[in-house]
Design a protein around this motif. Sequence first.
Motif, PDB file in Angstrom:
ATOM      1  N   ALA A  95       2.997  -0.423   2.061  1.00  0.00           N
ATOM      2  CA  ALA A  95       2.379   0.731   2.221  1.00  0.00           C
ATOM      3  C   ALA A  95       1.505   1.090   1.193  1.00  0.00           C
ATOM      4  CB  ALA A  95       3.435   1.958   2.301  1.00  0.00           C
ATOM      5  N   ARG A  96       1.680   0.593  -0.087  1.00  0.00           N
ATOM      6  CA  ARG A  96       1.053   1.113  -1.208  1.00  0.00           C
ATOM      7  C   ARG A  96      -0.485   0.426  -1.298  1.00  0.00           C
ATOM      8  NH1 ARG A  96       2.725   1.025  -7.587  1.00  0.00           N
ATOM      9  NH2 ARG A  96       0.759   2.152  -8.239  1.00  0.00           N
ATOM     10  N   ALA A  97      -0.460  -1.080  -0.746  1.00  0.00           N
ATOM     11  CA  ALA A  97      -1.746  -1.575  -0.692  1.00  0.00           C
ATOM     12  C   ALA A  97      -2.599  -1.352   0.515  1.00  0.00           C
ATOM     13  CB  ALA A  97      -1.393  -3.229  -0.585  1.00  0.00           C
ATOM     14  N   ILE A  98      -1.898  -0.963   1.592  1.00  0.00           N
ATOM     15  CA  ILE A  98      -2.543  -0.311   2.804  1.00  0.00           C
ATOM     16  C   ILE A  98      -3.195   0.959   2.402  1.00  0.00           C
ATOM     17  CG2 ILE A  98      -2.445   0.313   5.241  1.00  0.00           C
ATOM     18  CD1 ILE A  98      -0.039  -1.721   5.494  1.00  0.00           C
ATOM     19  N   ALA A  99      -2.250   1.842   1.813  1.00  0.00           N
ATOM     20  CA  ALA A  99      -2.921   3.201   1.505  1.00  0.00           C
ATOM     21  C   ALA A  99      -4.120   2.928   0.511  1.00  0.00           C
ATOM     22  CB  ALA A  99      -1.865   4.007   0.736  1.00  0.00           C
ATOM     23  N   ALA A 100      -4.244   2.003  -0.286  1.00  0.00           N
ATOM     24  CA  ALA A 100      -5.408   1.945  -1.196  1.00  0.00           C
ATOM     25  C   ALA A 100      -6.726   1.583  -0.648  1.00  0.00           C
ATOM     26  CB  ALA A 100      -4.998   0.849  -2.153  1.00  0.00           C
ATOM     27  N   GLU A 101      -6.465   0.664   0.729  1.00  0.00           N
ATOM     28  CA  GLU A 101      -7.571   0.553   1.516  1.00  0.00           C
ATOM     29  C   GLU A 101      -8.013   1.416   2.525  1.00  0.00           C
ATOM     30  OE1 GLU A 101      -8.169  -3.459   3.201  1.00  0.00           O
ATOM     31  OE2 GLU A 101      -6.493  -3.933   2.315  1.00  0.00           O
ATOM     32  N   LEU A 102      -7.320   2.467   2.850  1.00  0.00           N
ATOM     33  CA  LEU A 102      -7.597   3.456   3.737  1.00  0.00           C
ATOM     34  C   LEU A 102      -7.898   4.768   3.332  1.00  0.00           C
ATOM     35  CD1 LEU A 102      -4.912   2.678   6.542  1.00  0.00           C
ATOM     36  CD2 LEU A 102      -7.282   1.838   6.149  1.00  0.00           C
ATOM     37  N   VAL A 103      -7.655   5.037   1.784  1.00  0.00           N
ATOM     38  CA  VAL A 103      -7.754   6.302   1.383  1.00  0.00           C
ATOM     39  C   VAL A 103      -9.179   7.109   1.696  1.00  0.00           C
ATOM     40  CG1 VAL A 103      -8.729   5.519  -0.755  1.00  0.00           C
ATOM     41  CG2 VAL A 103      -7.150   7.473  -0.937  1.00  0.00           C
ATOM     42  N   ASP A 104     -10.257   6.379   1.773  1.00  0.00           N
ATOM     43  CA  ASP A 104     -11.788   7.194   1.908  1.00  0.00           C
ATOM     44  C   ASP A 104     -11.946   7.411   3.388  1.00  0.00           C
ATOM     45  OD1 ASP A 104     -12.316   7.316  -0.850  1.00  0.00           O
ATOM     46  OD2 ASP A 104     -12.945   5.275  -0.836  1.00  0.00           O
ATOM     47  N   SER A 105     -11.093   7.594   4.409  1.00  0.00           N
ATOM     48  CA  SER A 105     -11.241   7.762   5.609  1.00  0.00           C
ATOM     49  C   SER A 105     -11.481   9.151   5.990  1.00  0.00           C
ATOM     50  CB  SER A 105     -10.114   7.255   6.662  1.00  0.00           C
ATOM     51  OG  SER A 105      -9.963   5.734   6.284  1.00  0.00           O
ATOM     52  N   GLN A 106     -12.067   9.339   7.334  1.00  0.00           N
ATOM     53  CA  GLN A 106     -12.398  10.850   7.504  1.00  0.00           C
ATOM     54  C   GLN A 106     -11.264  11.689   8.083  1.00  0.00           C
ATOM     55  OE1 GLN A 106     -15.277  11.192  10.894  1.00  0.00           O
ATOM     56  NE2 GLN A 106     -16.685  11.801   9.268  1.00  0.00           N
ATOM     57  N   ALA A 107     -10.523  10.940   8.811  1.00  0.00           N
ATOM     58  CA  ALA A 107      -9.100  11.486   9.519  1.00  0.00           C
ATOM     59  C   ALA A 107      -7.940  10.401   9.883  1.00  0.00           C
ATOM     60  CB  ALA A 107      -9.435  12.295  10.622  1.00  0.00           C
ATOM     61  N   PHE A 108      -7.060  10.784   9.767  1.00  0.00           N
ATOM     62  CA  PHE A 108      -5.988   9.948  10.075  1.00  0.00           C
ATOM     63  C   PHE A 108      -5.154  10.294  11.445  1.00  0.00           C
ATOM     64  CE2 PHE A 108      -7.246  10.000   5.794  1.00  0.00           C
ATOM     65  CZ  PHE A 108      -7.095   8.871   5.309  1.00  0.00           C
TER      66      PHE A 108
ATOM     67  N   LEU B 143     -12.467  11.585  19.047  1.00  0.00           N
ATOM     68  CA  LEU B 143     -12.499  11.695  17.386  1.00  0.00           C
ATOM     69  C   LEU B 143     -12.365  10.456  16.788  1.00  0.00           C
ATOM     70  CD1 LEU B 143      -9.968  14.426  17.059  1.00  0.00           C
ATOM     71  CD2 LEU B 143     -12.435  14.675  16.866  1.00  0.00           C
ATOM     72  N   VAL B 144     -12.056   9.237  17.738  1.00  0.00           N
ATOM     73  CA  VAL B 144     -11.738   7.996  16.885  1.00  0.00           C
ATOM     74  C   VAL B 144     -13.117   7.151  16.903  1.00  0.00           C
ATOM     75  CG1 VAL B 144     -10.676   5.787  17.569  1.00  0.00           C
ATOM     76  CG2 VAL B 144      -9.453   7.858  18.263  1.00  0.00           C
ATOM     77  N   THR B 145     -13.100   6.647  15.465  1.00  0.00           N
ATOM     78  CA  THR B 145     -14.418   6.153  15.205  1.00  0.00           C
ATOM     79  C   THR B 145     -14.056   4.916  13.942  1.00  0.00           C
ATOM     80  OG1 THR B 145     -14.861   7.335  12.907  1.00  0.00           O
ATOM     81  CG2 THR B 145     -15.866   8.019  15.163  1.00  0.00           C
ATOM     82  N   GLU B 146     -14.728   4.211  13.478  1.00  0.00           N
ATOM     83  CA  GLU B 146     -14.378   3.472  12.442  1.00  0.00           C
ATOM     84  C   GLU B 146     -13.872   3.996  11.293  1.00  0.00           C
ATOM     85  OE1 GLU B 146     -18.037   1.312  11.787  1.00  0.00           O
ATOM     86  OE2 GLU B 146     -18.983   2.681  10.723  1.00  0.00           O
ATOM     87  N   ASP B 147     -14.030   5.185  11.217  1.00  0.00           N
ATOM     88  CA  ASP B 147     -13.696   6.123  10.017  1.00  0.00           C
ATOM     89  C   ASP B 147     -12.224   6.754   9.959  1.00  0.00           C
ATOM     90  OD1 ASP B 147     -15.649   5.468   7.901  1.00  0.00           O
ATOM     91  OD2 ASP B 147     -16.993   6.896   9.121  1.00  0.00           O
ATOM     92  N   THR B 148     -11.720   6.487  11.050  1.00  0.00           N
ATOM     93  CA  THR B 148     -10.319   7.046  11.366  1.00  0.00           C
ATOM     94  C   THR B 148      -8.956   6.178  11.790  1.00  0.00           C
ATOM     95  OG1 THR B 148     -10.759   7.225  13.958  1.00  0.00           O
ATOM     96  CG2 THR B 148     -11.627   9.157  12.698  1.00  0.00           C
TER      97      THR B 148
END
Length: 356
Positions: A202-215, A257-262
Amino acid sequence: GKSGYDHYMLKEIHEQPSSLRQCLRGRVNELQGSVTLEELDAVVEQEFASPVQFVACGTSYHAALYAASLLQQEETPATATIASEFTTDRVPVNDGSLVVGITQSGETADTLRALREANRAGATTLAVTNTVGSSAARAADHALYIRAGPEIGVAATKTFASQQLALLLLSVALTGRSSHDDIQSLRRVPDQVQTILDTSSARAIAAELVDSQAFFFIGRGMHHPVALEGALKFKEITYEHAEGFAAGELKHGPLALVTEDTPVFAIVTGDGGTARKTISNIKEVEARDAPVVVVTDGVSDVERYADHVLRIPETDECSAAVLANVQLQLIAYWVANEMGRSIDKPRNLAKSVTVE
Ligand code: F6R
């Protein structure tokens, strides 16, 4: 203190194997394949004329949805209602009803009001709580203790896991249905949670996704409440927009709402019809280039459609809902940590909500 952890939340996530063992202690008999909840003997013997009604707020409401699904699966009618929406005029309650208030603190005003109204209407009431002597334990006819130990972090983590496990025990006790296999899988949950804590990416995945628009979080069946809880925990401590959906609902609106940033977190266990259908929903979001994170036991081929994988040990769907949630707790924690949020005391939130 925090025993060397940076936050109480992370400490409490790591306490789950032991708090879950406490929840089970003395309550399961593997040889007989049975569950004994001594404090509830009188409730278990009673016959109820109407569906079992679970009432709760927030995270505990997600536990209520999970509990209702557990009973429905055993052909015992059950409903889950948000406590602030529960009124005895709209939700029929009488002396043939069992109303179960789920509240870890035992002090949530909305849940207390629902329990008191149910009492006045003649229902049998049960509080599922972490707090001995709490207002809920005193207001209800009966109490089932989840034994999670004190929780300091405002975001409920170990108390939710213990609610799930206590409600699994309650469903076995109420329906009288259990096999040796069911009891064995209950018994294995604490060790399986430990395995997740020892191996999670989870920690490594979180670091990759942190800049997203929505989750977004999706799940079906037993994993629907887990998706809702994954999103609630995430928004509470990251302050980012997060939403949980029933996987099948995506195409009825949220897909817009789904895009490459979500990023979309999807929970898929086993390889039955439920898993196949959620995999179809994953293909729909993948086609919109959304990063896909799957929480899976690896039984189906879902990992083919995933950008990231959070593995959980293989078990039945009911226990898998406890395990999958632990991975989503870790995701919320590590994203919030990456963003430098006030994890143990999120803005605007209080540990117990004593106004309606
Ligand atoms: C979320 C959270 C809240 C509580 C809710 C009910 O992390 O902690 O949503 O679950 O306020 O609290 P209890 O269970 O004490 O009734």
